[in-house]
Design a protein around this motif. Structure first.
Motif, PDB file in Angstrom:
ATOM      1  N   LEU A  27       0.843  -1.199   0.000  1.00  0.00           N
ATOM      2  CA  LEU A  27       0.000   0.000   0.000  1.00  0.00           C
ATOM      3  C   LEU A  27       0.875   1.246   0.000  1.00  0.00           C
ATOM      4  CD1 LEU A  27      -3.120  -0.665   2.246  1.00  0.00           C
ATOM      5  CD2 LEU A  27      -2.619  -1.395  -0.068  1.00  0.00           C
ATOM      6  N   SER A  28       1.915   1.244   0.827  1.00  0.00           N
ATOM      7  CA  SER A  28       2.759   2.443   0.924  1.00  0.00           C
ATOM      8  C   SER A  28       3.435   2.740  -0.418  1.00  0.00           C
ATOM      9  CB  SER A  28       3.797   2.288   2.037  1.00  0.00           C
ATOM     10  OG  SER A  28       4.835   1.434   1.623  1.00  0.00           O
ATOM     11  N   LEU A  29       3.791   1.705  -1.156  1.00  0.00           N
ATOM     12  CA  LEU A  29       4.433   1.920  -2.456  1.00  0.00           C
ATOM     13  C   LEU A  29       3.455   2.443  -3.508  1.00  0.00           C
ATOM     14  CD1 LEU A  29       6.652  -1.315  -2.677  1.00  0.00           C
ATOM     15  CD2 LEU A  29       7.401   1.006  -2.137  1.00  0.00           C
ATOM     16  N   GLY A  30       2.157   2.207  -3.270  1.00  0.00           N
ATOM     17  CA  GLY A  30       1.153   2.607  -4.261  1.00  0.00           C
ATOM     18  C   GLY A  30       0.653   4.033  -4.100  1.00  0.00           C
ATOM     19  N   PHE A  31       0.906   4.642  -2.912  1.00  0.00           N
ATOM     20  CA  PHE A  31       0.416   6.000  -2.692  1.00  0.00           C
ATOM     21  C   PHE A  31       1.223   7.028  -3.479  1.00  0.00           C
ATOM     22  CE2 PHE A  31      -0.811   4.191   1.626  1.00  0.00           C
ATOM     23  CZ  PHE A  31      -2.164   4.173   1.356  1.00  0.00           C
ATOM     24  N   ASN A  32       0.625   8.226  -3.649  1.00  0.00           N
ATOM     25  CA  ASN A  32       1.386   9.339  -4.213  1.00  0.00           C
ATOM     26  C   ASN A  32       2.406   9.797  -3.177  1.00  0.00           C
ATOM     27  OD1 ASN A  32       0.258   9.524  -6.706  1.00  0.00           O
ATOM     28  ND2 ASN A  32      -1.296  11.027  -6.103  1.00  0.00           N
ATOM     29  N   PHE A  33       3.518  10.330  -3.662  1.00  0.00           N
ATOM     30  CA  PHE A  33       4.596  10.674  -2.723  1.00  0.00           C
ATOM     31  C   PHE A  33       4.165  11.733  -1.705  1.00  0.00           C
ATOM     32  CE2 PHE A  33       6.234  14.876  -3.849  1.00  0.00           C
ATOM     33  CZ  PHE A  33       5.558  15.106  -5.035  1.00  0.00           C
ATOM     34  N   ASP A  34       3.137  12.570  -2.056  1.00  0.00           N
ATOM     35  CA  ASP A  34       2.735  13.613  -1.097  1.00  0.00           C
ATOM     36  C   ASP A  34       1.643  13.151  -0.119  1.00  0.00           C
ATOM     37  OD1 ASP A  34       0.904  13.489  -3.115  1.00  0.00           O
ATOM     38  OD2 ASP A  34       0.739  15.660  -3.425  1.00  0.00           O
TER      39      ASP A  34
END
Ligand code: FE2
Ligand code: FE2
Length: 263
Positions: A27-34
């Motif tokens: 999940l963390s890898l799929g989020f936008n960086f902001d």
């Protein structure tokens, strides 16, 4: 009986804590960086389940069942908490309040796995060790749907130019959708469908398809690790879905053994 309770509890926690930790990573890898807050929360779950894995190291099959029951409760809380986090992210995604690379079906899927994990721990603490025929059917419905979802994820995360593999993934998706319907039908025919020959055949048929999917995932995992195919599948995700298929096979074997011992 007490040692079986301990062994089963430790086995569930060993398998699913690693799975929960990996979900948080995916999940963390799929989020936008902001989307830093959501990424931070995911990191907290990675840490939480890592701590649980460390605690697990203190226990053995000879541990005190009372201590294990307390540990089960503690891990139950963690599973319930990551479930709520996944459902929250699903809501944000469905309302388009975030844009991420995590499919809504993946968010729902990982939340179902968290709910399953929590439920297993609850059942163990309630002393439900031996699966009833009703339970066997319901767990198959659960896992068949998980396998159908995996086939869909693989099909969508492979590069579209990998036409042959995409076709194969689509065939598995269709096969497992059919098996899900078949299992749901059997479930609604309960308790009349709870006969030994029907259940034996049901498990045999499911096993054949899961073995085929497991082998497909194994081949895909190797191709991805060796960078021989084009995809956006993380090598750890390829391994993750392979392990879940192995888990289902292990559970089918356990169910079969419990039916045979009833004879
Ligand atoms: Fe998973
Ligand atoms: Fe899964």
């Amino acid at each position: 009986m007490a040692s079986q309770f301990v062994a089963r509890s430790l086995d569930e926690i060993r398998f699913w804590s690693r799975i929960m930790k990996e979900h948080a990573l995916f999940l963390s890898l799929g989020f936008n960086f902001d989307d830093t807050k959501l990424i931070q929360e995911a990191q907290q779950y990675i840490d939480l389940f890592e701590r649980i894995e460390q605690q697990l190291g203190q226990f053995t099959v000879n541990s005190d069942p009372q201590q294990i029951a307390t540990f089960n409760n503690q891990v139950y809380q963690a599973a319930a908490s990551i479930w709520a986090y996944k459902r929250k992210v699903l809501g944000l995604s469905l309302r388009c309040e975030i844009r991420s690379n995590n499919f809504p079906l993946l968010l729902d899927h990982t939340s179902r796995e968290a709910a399953y994990f929590a439920e297993r721990l609850k059942e163990l603490n309630e002393g439900k060790l031996k699966p009833t025929p009703a339970k066997i059917i319901k767990e198959n419905v659960f896992f068949l749907r998980i396998m159908a979802d995996h086939s869909k994820f693989i099909g969508h995360l492979l590069d579209p130019s990998e036409r042959k593999l995409v076709d194969q993934a689509r065939e598995f998706s269709h096969d497992f959708d059919q098996l899900v319907f078949q299992a749901t039908d059997l479930d609604s025919m309960r308790p009349q469908s709870e006969t030994q020959p029907i259940l034996d055949h049901f498990l045999d048929e499911n096993r054949v398809s899961v073995v085929a999917l497991r082998d497909f995932k194994k081949a895909a995992r190797e191709l991805i690790e060796e960078c021989r195919i084009k995809s956006i599948i993380h090598p750890l995700l390829a391994d993750h879905v392979f392990r879940e298929a192995e888990r289902f096979l292990h559970i089918i074997d356990m169910f079969e053994a419990s039916l045979t011992s009833n004879k």
